[in-house]
Design a protein around this motif. Structure first.
Motif, PDB file in Angstrom:
ATOM      1  N   HIS A  57       0.852  -1.185   0.000  1.00 28.22           N
ATOM      2  CA  HIS A  57       0.000   0.000   0.000  1.00 28.22           C
ATOM      3  C   HIS A  57       0.892   1.240   0.000  1.00 28.22           C
ATOM      4  N   TYR A  58       0.529   2.226  -0.796  1.00 35.43           N
ATOM      5  CA  TYR A  58       1.266   3.484  -0.876  1.00 35.43           C
ATOM      6  C   TYR A  58       0.363   4.509  -1.547  1.00 35.43           C
ATOM      7  N   PHE A  59       0.842   5.741  -1.672  1.00 33.25           N
ATOM      8  CA  PHE A  59       0.065   6.756  -2.370  1.00 33.25           C
ATOM      9  C   PHE A  59       0.566   6.889  -3.799  1.00 33.25           C
ATOM     10  N   GLN A  60      -0.336   6.741  -4.755  1.00 35.36           N
ATOM     11  CA  GLN A  60       0.003   6.833  -6.168  1.00 35.36           C
ATOM     12  C   GLN A  60       0.269   8.277  -6.578  1.00 35.36           C
ATOM     13  N   ASN A  61      -0.477   9.197  -5.974  1.00 36.37           N
ATOM     14  CA  ASN A  61      -0.251  10.627  -6.145  1.00 36.37           C
ATOM     15  C   ASN A  61      -0.803  11.335  -4.912  1.00 36.37           C
ATOM     16  N   ALA A  62      -0.910  12.651  -4.950  1.00 37.08           N
ATOM     17  CA  ALA A  62      -1.254  13.412  -3.749  1.00 37.08           C
ATOM     18  C   ALA A  62      -2.622  13.081  -3.174  1.00 37.08           C
ATOM     19  N   THR A  63      -3.506  12.505  -3.961  1.00 36.36           N
ATOM     20  CA  THR A  63      -4.867  12.245  -3.483  1.00 36.36           C
ATOM     21  C   THR A  63      -5.322  10.803  -3.681  1.00 36.36           C
ATOM     22  N   THR A  64      -4.429   9.908  -4.037  1.00 36.21           N
ATOM     23  CA  THR A  64      -4.858   8.565  -4.404  1.00 36.21           C
ATOM     24  C   THR A  64      -4.092   7.478  -3.651  1.00 36.21           C
ATOM     25  N   PRO A  65      -4.653   6.970  -2.554  1.00 37.93           N
ATOM     26  CA  PRO A  65      -4.063   5.790  -1.924  1.00 37.93           C
ATOM     27  C   PRO A  65      -4.236   4.595  -2.854  1.00 37.93           C
ATOM     28  N   ALA A  66      -3.197   3.792  -2.973  1.00 38.49           N
ATOM     29  CA  ALA A  66      -3.220   2.667  -3.910  1.00 38.49           C
ATOM     30  C   ALA A  66      -2.857   1.379  -3.200  1.00 38.49           C
ATOM     31  N   PHE A  67      -3.394   0.279  -3.718  1.00 35.32           N
ATOM     32  CA  PHE A  67      -3.152  -1.052  -3.168  1.00 35.32           C
ATOM     33  C   PHE A  67      -2.770  -1.980  -4.313  1.00 35.32           C
ATOM     34  N   ASN A  68      -1.565  -2.496  -4.261  1.00 33.91           N
ATOM     35  CA  ASN A  68      -1.082  -3.398  -5.303  1.00 33.91           C
ATOM     36  C   ASN A  68      -1.071  -4.817  -4.756  1.00 33.91           C
ATOM     37  N   LEU A  69      -2.001  -5.634  -5.215  1.00 37.69           N
ATOM     38  CA  LEU A  69      -2.112  -7.020  -4.769  1.00 37.69           C
ATOM     39  C   LEU A  69      -1.634  -8.002  -5.827  1.00 37.69           C
ATOM     40  N   ASP A  70      -0.832  -7.538  -6.754  1.00 36.26           N
ATOM     41  CA  ASP A  70      -0.250  -8.425  -7.754  1.00 36.26           C
ATOM     42  C   ASP A  70       1.147  -8.825  -7.294  1.00 36.26           C
ATOM     43  N   THR A  71       1.305 -10.070  -6.869  1.00 33.23           N
ATOM     44  CA  THR A  71       2.589 -10.583  -6.408  1.00 33.23           C
ATOM     45  C   THR A  71       2.931 -11.854  -7.170  1.00 33.23           C
ATOM     46  N   ALA A  72       4.117 -12.383  -6.912  1.00 34.03           N
ATOM     47  CA  ALA A  72       4.523 -13.624  -7.567  1.00 34.03           C
ATOM     48  C   ALA A  72       3.623 -14.782  -7.159  1.00 34.03           C
ATOM     49  N   ALA A  73       3.077 -14.720  -5.946  1.00 31.81           N
ATOM     50  CA  ALA A  73       2.246 -15.811  -5.440  1.00 31.81           C
ATOM     51  C   ALA A  73       0.835 -15.792  -6.017  1.00 31.81           C
ATOM     52  N   MET A  74       0.276 -14.599  -6.200  1.00 25.59           N
ATOM     53  CA  MET A  74      -1.087 -14.494  -6.732  1.00 25.59           C
ATOM     54  C   MET A  74      -1.318 -13.092  -7.261  1.00 25.59           C
ATOM     55  N   GLU A  75      -2.147 -12.993  -8.269  1.00 27.80           N
ATOM     56  CA  GLU A  75      -2.470 -11.710  -8.873  1.00 27.80           C
ATOM     57  C   GLU A  75      -3.936 -11.405  -8.595  1.00 27.80           C
ATOM     58  N   LEU A  76      -4.168 -10.533  -7.604  1.00 26.11           N
ATOM     59  CA  LEU A  76      -5.535 -10.187  -7.200  1.00 26.11           C
ATOM     60  C   LEU A  76      -5.986  -8.838  -7.730  1.00 26.11           C
ATOM     61  N   GLY A  77      -5.029  -8.042  -8.238  1.00 25.15           N
ATOM     62  CA  GLY A  77      -5.426  -6.781  -8.832  1.00 25.15           C
ATOM     63  C   GLY A  77      -4.745  -5.578  -8.207  1.00 25.15           C
ATOM     64  N   PHE A  78      -5.055  -4.420  -8.782  1.00 22.94           N
ATOM     65  CA  PHE A  78      -4.505  -3.138  -8.344  1.00 22.94           C
ATOM     66  C   PHE A  78      -5.668  -2.184  -8.123  1.00 22.94           C
ATOM     67  N   ALA A  79      -5.639  -1.435  -7.015  1.00 19.57           N
ATOM     68  CA  ALA A  79      -6.769  -0.575  -6.675  1.00 19.57           C
ATOM     69  C   ALA A  79      -6.322   0.824  -6.272  1.00 19.57           C
ATOM     70  N   PRO A  80      -6.415   1.804  -7.174  1.00 21.44           N
ATOM     71  CA  PRO A  80      -6.313   3.214  -6.763  1.00 21.44           C
ATOM     72  C   PRO A  80      -7.649   3.618  -6.156  1.00 21.44           C
ATOM     73  N   CYS A  81      -7.631   4.389  -5.067  1.00 25.51           N
ATOM     74  CA  CYS A  81      -8.867   4.618  -4.307  1.00 25.51           C
ATOM     75  C   CYS A  81      -9.094   6.082  -3.955  1.00 25.51           C
ATOM     76  N   SER A  82     -10.311   6.352  -3.500  1.00 27.85           N
ATOM     77  CA  SER A  82     -10.649   7.622  -2.859  1.00 27.85           C
ATOM     78  C   SER A  82     -11.491   7.314  -1.630  1.00 27.85           C
ATOM     79  N   LYS A  83     -11.426   8.205  -0.627  1.00 29.96           N
ATOM     80  CA  LYS A  83     -12.152   7.953   0.620  1.00 29.96           C
ATOM     81  C   LYS A  83     -13.641   8.162   0.428  1.00 29.96           C
ATOM     82  N   ASN A  84     -14.419   7.203   0.941  1.00 28.94           N
ATOM     83  CA  ASN A  84     -15.872   7.274   0.898  1.00 28.94           C
ATOM     84  C   ASN A  84     -16.453   7.678   2.245  1.00 28.94           C
ATOM     85  N   ASN A  85     -15.854   7.168   3.353  1.00 28.84           N
ATOM     86  CA  ASN A  85     -16.372   7.452   4.676  1.00 28.84           C
ATOM     87  C   ASN A  85     -15.322   7.105   5.718  1.00 28.84           C
ATOM     88  N   SER A  86     -15.412   7.716   6.907  1.00 30.28           N
ATOM     89  CA  SER A  86     -14.481   7.401   7.995  1.00 30.28           C
ATOM     90  C   SER A  86     -15.187   7.530   9.334  1.00 30.28           C
TER      91      SER A  86
END
Length: 254
Positions: free
Chosen positions: A160-189
């Motif tokens: 998990h890291y920030f892709q840019n100033a407003t986009t937290p990103a989650f990279n779940l593509d690894t050598a073990a399994m490829e689950l996808g990549f998700a750039p996000c925005s906050k919906n609620n807290s």
């Protein structure tokens, strides 16, 4: 089913940070954290003893996993989504401080975290899963290679890291399994529960909020929603008094 809901760590605010290289140190917990660890290993021992009496091994069935609920609940997953992955995240929340106004509050600069696969624990031992962020926070980040999460032995499932100033990103593509990549925005807290671990050895400034995020254009693997739950640590001090211009606060989350 085309869509998926994804439960794992996320980040709260803005910042531009690269992919993390944080690692963990075995045996780095201090005596002050022994209560957290002893409770974890006691529960783990109970699970091992119970497992010896089972006729067959537990089945990793994510349909049996239940999402924890905060005192003020987050919005439910959108209709039609199903759970795809659960991870424990361990890393840092990152902040900056004014060099001219020490009474100002620190400004969030995003976060980085390594994500560890906890899907089978979520479906089989939810009480054990709920303890893992607190346990993971007791082991310090180091520069030593660490392919599993101390002390639970969970394998890395992404970053998990920030892709840019407003986009937290989650990279779940690894050598073990490829689950996808998700750039996000906050919906609620919502605020973390009152009893959440505030930091290492209870010397921190509080647990970061629980979050619901939604994916942005560019997401892959049918990933659509992300939840950050069961947080431990991560909050900054109230003001910049005595703080450097940039600093990190260690945290963990489900």
């Amino acid at each position: 089913m085309r869509s998926a809901i994804w439960v794992m760590t996320a980040a709260l605010c803005a910042g531009v940070l690269g992919a993390p290289t944080d690692k963990f140190s075995y045996g780095s917990a201090s005596p002050g954290e022994m209560k957290v660890l002893s409770e974890y290993f006691s529960l783990l021992g109970d699970k091992v003893r119970a497992g010896k009496q089972m006729a067959s091994a537990p089945v990793c069935d994510l349909s049996q996993a239940a999402m924890p609920v905060a005192p003020t609940p987050l919005p439910n997953p959108s209709t039609g989504l199903s759970l795809k992955h659960v991870a424990i995240g361990r890393g840092t929340q990152n902040y900056s401080c004014s060099s001219t106004n020490s009474s100002a509050a620190p400004v969030a600069l995003g976060a980085v975290a390594t994500l560890y696969n906890a899907s089978c624990i979520a479906s089989t031992y939810p009480d054990l899963l709920a303890m893992l962020p607190d346990v993971a926070l007791q082991f310090n980040l180091t520069s030593t290679d660490q392919n599993t999460l101390s002390p639970s032995n969970l394998a890395i499932s992404g970053h998990h890291y920030f892709q840019n100033a407003t986009t937290p990103a989650f990279n779940l593509d690894t050598a073990a399994m490829e689950l996808g990549f998700a750039p996000c925005s906050k919906n609620n807290s919502v605020s973390a529960p009152a009893g959440a671990l505030v930091g290492q050895a209870d010397t921190g400034f509080g647990a970061v909020t629980w979050l619901k995020l939604v994916t942005r254009t560019g997401a892959t693997g049918n990933l659509e929603e992300v939840y950050r739950l069961n947080t431990a640590g991560g909050n900054p001090p109230a003001t910049c008094v005595g703080m450097p211009t940039t600093f990190e606060v260690q945290y963990a989350a489900e």
